[in-house]
Design an enzyme around this catalytic site. Structure first.
Site, PDB file in Angstrom:
ATOM      1  N   HIS A  89       0.845  -1.211   0.000  1.00  0.00           N
ATOM      2  CA  HIS A  89       0.000   0.000   0.000  1.00  0.00           C
ATOM      3  C   HIS A  89       0.874   1.252   0.000  1.00  0.00           C
ATOM      4  O   HIS A  89       0.601   2.210  -0.728  1.00  0.00           O
ATOM      5  CB  HIS A  89      -0.880   0.032   1.258  1.00  0.00           C
ATOM      6  CG  HIS A  89      -1.889  -1.076   1.364  1.00  0.00           C
ATOM      7  ND1 HIS A  89      -2.027  -1.855   2.487  1.00  0.00           N
ATOM      8  CD2 HIS A  89      -2.827  -1.530   0.483  1.00  0.00           C
ATOM      9  CE1 HIS A  89      -3.007  -2.734   2.313  1.00  0.00           C
ATOM     10  NE2 HIS A  89      -3.497  -2.574   1.099  1.00  0.00           N
TER      11      HIS A  89
ATOM     12  N   LYS B 281     -17.150  -7.538   7.864  1.00  0.00           N
ATOM     13  CA  LYS B 281     -15.820  -8.137   7.948  1.00  0.00           C
ATOM     14  C   LYS B 281     -15.260  -7.796   9.335  1.00  0.00           C
ATOM     15  O   LYS B 281     -15.214  -6.617   9.704  1.00  0.00           O
ATOM     16  CB  LYS B 281     -14.937  -7.503   6.870  1.00  0.00           C
ATOM     17  CG  LYS B 281     -14.183  -8.464   5.985  1.00  0.00           C
ATOM     18  CD  LYS B 281     -13.370  -7.603   5.033  1.00  0.00           C
ATOM     19  CE  LYS B 281     -12.471  -8.328   4.114  1.00  0.00           C
ATOM     20  NZ  LYS B 281     -11.709  -7.367   3.282  1.00  0.00           N
TER      21      LYS B 281
ATOM     22  N   ARG C 130      -2.289  -6.376  -8.369  1.00  0.00           N
ATOM     23  CA  ARG C 130      -1.175  -7.300  -8.165  1.00  0.00           C
ATOM     24  C   ARG C 130      -1.160  -8.419  -9.190  1.00  0.00           C
ATOM     25  O   ARG C 130      -0.107  -8.908  -9.581  1.00  0.00           O
ATOM     26  CB  ARG C 130      -1.259  -7.928  -6.768  1.00  0.00           C
ATOM     27  CG  ARG C 130      -0.850  -7.007  -5.659  1.00  0.00           C
ATOM     28  CD  ARG C 130      -1.337  -7.506  -4.329  1.00  0.00           C
ATOM     29  NE  ARG C 130      -2.786  -7.376  -4.235  1.00  0.00           N
ATOM     30  CZ  ARG C 130      -3.470  -7.454  -3.104  1.00  0.00           C
ATOM     31  NH1 ARG C 130      -2.837  -7.667  -1.975  1.00  0.00           N
ATOM     32  NH2 ARG C 130      -4.775  -7.308  -3.097  1.00  0.00           N
TER      33      ARG C 130
ATOM     34  N   SER D  56      -2.665  -7.874   2.859  1.00  0.00           N
ATOM     35  CA  SER D  56      -3.026  -7.729   4.274  1.00  0.00           C
ATOM     36  C   SER D  56      -3.377  -9.096   4.850  1.00  0.00           C
ATOM     37  O   SER D  56      -3.038  -9.409   5.991  1.00  0.00           O
ATOM     38  CB  SER D  56      -4.218  -6.781   4.415  1.00  0.00           C
ATOM     39  OG  SER D  56      -3.861  -5.496   3.973  1.00  0.00           O
TER      40      SER D  56
HETATM   41  P1  ADP Z   1      -5.740  -6.316   0.569  1.00  0.00           P
HETATM   42  O1  ADP Z   1      -6.268  -6.657  -0.806  1.00  0.00           O
HETATM   43  O2  ADP Z   1      -4.284  -6.621   0.748  1.00  0.00           O
HETATM   44  O3  ADP Z   1      -6.593  -6.808   1.727  1.00  0.00           O
HETATM   45  P2  ADP Z   1      -6.941  -3.677   0.595  1.00  0.00           P
HETATM   46  O4  ADP Z   1      -8.315  -4.186   0.490  1.00  0.00           O
HETATM   47  O5  ADP Z   1      -6.641  -2.778   1.721  1.00  0.00           O
HETATM   48  O6  ADP Z   1      -5.790  -4.772   0.655  1.00  0.00           O
HETATM   49  O7  ADP Z   1      -6.543  -3.007  -0.784  1.00  0.00           O
HETATM   50  C1  ADP Z   1      -6.601  -1.640  -1.077  1.00  0.00           C
HETATM   51  C2  ADP Z   1      -6.017  -1.400  -2.441  1.00  0.00           C
HETATM   52  O8  ADP Z   1      -4.631  -1.686  -2.441  1.00  0.00           O
HETATM   53  C3  ADP Z   1      -6.602  -2.249  -3.565  1.00  0.00           C
HETATM   54  O9  ADP Z   1      -6.616  -1.465  -4.748  1.00  0.00           O
HETATM   55  C4  ADP Z   1      -5.591  -3.391  -3.681  1.00  0.00           C
HETATM   56  O10 ADP Z   1      -5.628  -3.994  -4.952  1.00  0.00           O
HETATM   57  C5  ADP Z   1      -4.314  -2.623  -3.448  1.00  0.00           C
HETATM   58  N1  ADP Z   1      -3.196  -3.404  -2.937  1.00  0.00           N
HETATM   59  C6  ADP Z   1      -3.162  -4.182  -1.841  1.00  0.00           C
HETATM   60  N2  ADP Z   1      -1.939  -4.724  -1.662  1.00  0.00           N
HETATM   61  C7  ADP Z   1      -1.173  -4.284  -2.707  1.00  0.00           C
HETATM   62  C8  ADP Z   1       0.172  -4.510  -3.127  1.00  0.00           C
HETATM   63  N3  ADP Z   1       0.986  -5.333  -2.457  1.00  0.00           N
HETATM   64  N4  ADP Z   1       0.600  -3.875  -4.233  1.00  0.00           N
HETATM   65  C9  ADP Z   1      -0.236  -3.089  -4.932  1.00  0.00           C
HETATM   66  N5  ADP Z   1      -1.515  -2.848  -4.623  1.00  0.00           N
HETATM   67  C10 ADP Z   1      -1.978  -3.433  -3.520  1.00  0.00           C
END
Ligand code: ADP
Length: 159
Positions: free
Chosen positions: A17, A41, A90, A128
């Site tokens: 992030h 969630k 990703r 995450s």
């Molecule tokens: P996660 O999918 O890890 O639970 P979130 O729901 O908080 O994370 O995701 C928020 C945004 O960050 C989304 O657009 C998700 O695709 C992106 N994201 C999460 N992890 C990464 C990463 N390692 N690299 C790039 N984008 C990411």
């Protein structure tokens, strides 16, 4: 002025992030990281803790702010000047999910575009969910999350 809205659960915020936030902050005038309050969630970290951690970890980026939202992303975004929603990709799973979401948001608010940014190679496997699993096994998280986040997780798990 353009505003990038970067929504997510950030439970917990990871280096993946942080990398996206930093790269997006170089392109847009302003970045608003929006911690989405996800009903249904059960989170590991409270919304307030996630906001505090994201603020601590992005403090050096002058054009980045952090907020939370219980609204639809497009409604949250509409409060800002020239908003654009930004999502990180990703892999093909993110692609399928996020492009469908973007199409849906486009139907709700045709004026608000969604921009995609691909994950940096070194963070492509960081999620995450994986961090939470590693934390449960007591693994060292320093490669995946900033120090304040690792400390908050370890405090949370020991309480
Ligand atoms: P996660 O999918 O890890 O639970 P979130 O729901 O908080 O994370 O995701 C928020 C945004 O960050 C989304 O657009 C998700 O695709 C992106 N994201 C999460 N992890 C990464 C990463 N390692 N690299 C790039 N984008 C990411």
């Amino acid at each position: 002025m353009t505003t990038a809205i970067y929504p997510g659960s950030f439970d917990p915020p990871t280096y993946g992030h942080m990398d996206i936030i930093e790269r997006v902050s170089r392109v847009f005038d302003k970045v608003v990281v929006s911690v989405v309050m996800n009903v249904g969630k059960e989170p590991m970290l409270d919304v307030d803790e996630r906001i505090e951690l994201l603020r601590a970890c992005t403090g050096r980026l002058a054009n980045v702010s952090v907020d939370c939202s219980a609204q639809l992303v497009v409604e949250f975004a509409a409060q800002y000047e020239n908003p654009v929603i930004v999502k990180g990709l990703r892999n093909h799973i993110d692609y399928e999910y996020e492009t469908t979401m973007a199409a849906f948001n486009g139907k709700l608010s045709p004026d608000i575009e969604t921009f995609f940014i691909t994950a940096s190679q070194k963070y492509v496997y960081v999620s995450s969910t994986a961090v939470k699993q590693l934390a449960m096994y007591g693994c060292d998280l320093s490669e995946y999350v900033p120090q304040p986040v690792a400390e908050a997780i370890s405090k949370k798990l020991s309480s």
